[in-house]
Design an enzyme around this catalytic site. Structure first.
Site, mmCIF file in Angstrom:
data_model
loop_
_atom_site.group_PDB
_atom_site.id
_atom_site.type_symbol
_atom_site.label_atom_id
_atom_site.label_comp_id
_atom_site.label_asym_id
_atom_site.label_seq_id
_atom_site.Cartn_x
_atom_site.Cartn_y
_atom_site.Cartn_z
ATOM 1 C CG ASP A 5 13.328 13.937 18.302
ATOM 2 O OD1 ASP A 5 13.397 14.141 19.330
ATOM 3 O OD2 ASP A 5 14.564 14.160 17.552
ATOM 4 C CG HIS A 60 3.987 -0.295 -1.997
ATOM 5 N ND1 HIS A 60 3.642 -1.489 -2.955
ATOM 6 C CD2 HIS A 60 2.913 0.014 -1.358
ATOM 7 C CE1 HIS A 60 2.323 -1.467 -2.561
ATOM 8 N NE2 HIS A 60 2.139 -0.706 -1.706
ATOM 9 C CG ASN A 81 -2.029 6.372 -2.993
ATOM 10 O OD1 ASN A 81 -2.059 6.473 -1.764
ATOM 11 N ND2 ASN A 81 -1.966 5.221 -3.777
ATOM 12 C CE1 TYR A 134 14.926 20.020 16.843
ATOM 13 C CE2 TYR A 134 13.046 20.470 15.500
ATOM 14 C CZ TYR A 134 14.344 19.918 15.520
ATOM 15 O OH TYR A 134 14.881 19.399 14.292
ATOM 16 C CB SER A 176 -5.273 4.854 -11.129
ATOM 17 O OG SER A 176 -4.798 3.492 -11.240
ATOM 18 C CB SER A 180 -5.116 6.526 -6.159
ATOM 19 O OG SER A 180 -4.519 5.580 -5.419
ATOM 20 C CB SER A 181 -5.842 1.153 -7.309
ATOM 21 O OG SER A 181 -4.567 1.374 -6.863
ATOM 22 C CG HIS A 200 -0.136 3.570 0.619
ATOM 23 N ND1 HIS A 200 0.471 2.814 1.279
ATOM 24 C CD2 HIS A 200 -0.446 2.709 -0.681
ATOM 25 C CE1 HIS A 200 0.413 1.736 0.816
ATOM 26 N NE2 HIS A 200 0.136 1.529 -0.434
ATOM 27 C CG HIS A 207 -0.105 -2.946 1.475
ATOM 28 N ND1 HIS A 207 -1.543 -2.743 1.515
ATOM 29 C CD2 HIS A 207 0.293 -2.384 0.617
ATOM 30 C CE1 HIS A 207 -1.686 -1.758 0.337
ATOM 31 N NE2 HIS A 207 -0.545 -1.516 -0.127
HETATM 32 ZN ZN LIG Z 1 -0.108 -0.116 -1.598
#
Ligand SMILES: [Zn+2]
Length: 218
Positions: free
Chosen positions: A106, A83, A15, A215, A31, A60-61, A81, A157
């Site tokens: 960097d 996974h 999310n 840069y 969600s 979203s949960s 976030h 997690h």
């Molecule tokens: Zn998660």
């Protein structure tokens, strides 16, 4: 929509949220809605306490984790976030991601911190809300500034990132995955690999950040 495109999520995982600090609200992904079906209209508007202000769908949960970060950190306007495979694997190993090379330097001058898995009372309580506090409190305990370190792993997690813009938060979560992958491969090739030396860390960070940076294009 960038998360599946960049290979950072499958199905409805992950999310991103974006805050409007003047209005004290943020927009977050609904969600369980597949990315390809999402439209601006399906976004949910929530305040920094996690209360839904507008939108037809459930947010979203992980909404309360985002809300805590906005409430605690005035300087951020977006949270991401996922996974993603490599970053989550480091989180599951409960390990910081060591700074092995210049790609990492960097972006930040420290290992990418991994907060410990949450205490039982936090897990049994308001879990997503406590996840936000786990991030905030661990960074503070490490003496790290959220403006300098814009990414973290939550143990068992996965990765969270943030930034001043949604582009930056998504960039950070993608970079985190890339650094996680490189660090993993480094340890496969050389199980006793050492952190990069300090002079190189300082040099690379200062090339991109700070008063003497050179840069990219100005
Ligand atoms: Zn998660």
């Amino acid at each position: 929509m960038q998360l599946p495109k960049l290979g950072l999520v499958v199905f409805t995982f992950g999310n991103v949220s974006v805050a409007d600090r003047n209005m004290g609200v943020f927009a977050i992904k609904p969600s369980g809605v597949p990315y390809e079906e999402m439209t601006p209209d399906s976004m949910v508007i929530v305040d920094f306490k996690g209360k839904v202000i507008d939108g037809k769908l459930r947010p979203s949960s992980d909404t309360l984790s985002h809300a805590v970060l906005y409430e605690q950190w005035n300087g951020i306007s977006s949270v991401a976030h996922t996974h993603s495979t490599y970053a989550t694997s480091w989180a599951q190993s409960l390990r910081d991601i060591p700074l092995y090379g210049t790609t990492h330097a960097d972006h930040l001058t420290t290992d990418i911190p991994c907060a410990p898995p949450m205490e039982d009372n936090m897990v049994r309580g308001n879990y997503e809300y406590e996840t936000g506090f786990q991030i905030v409190n661990f960074l503070k305990w490490k003496g790290m500034d959220y403006g300098e370190v814009e990414m973290i792993l939550v143990g068992s997690h996965g990765p969270f990132s943030w930034g001043k813009t949604p582009e930056k938060a998504v960039y950070n979560i993608a970079i985190l995955e890339e650094l996680a992958k490189m660090a993993y491969l480094t340890e496969q090739i050389a199980p006793d690999a050492n952190r990069m030396k300090d002079t190189l860390i300082k040099k690379h960070y200062e090339r991109k950040h700070g008063p003497g940076s050179y840069y990219g294009q100005k």
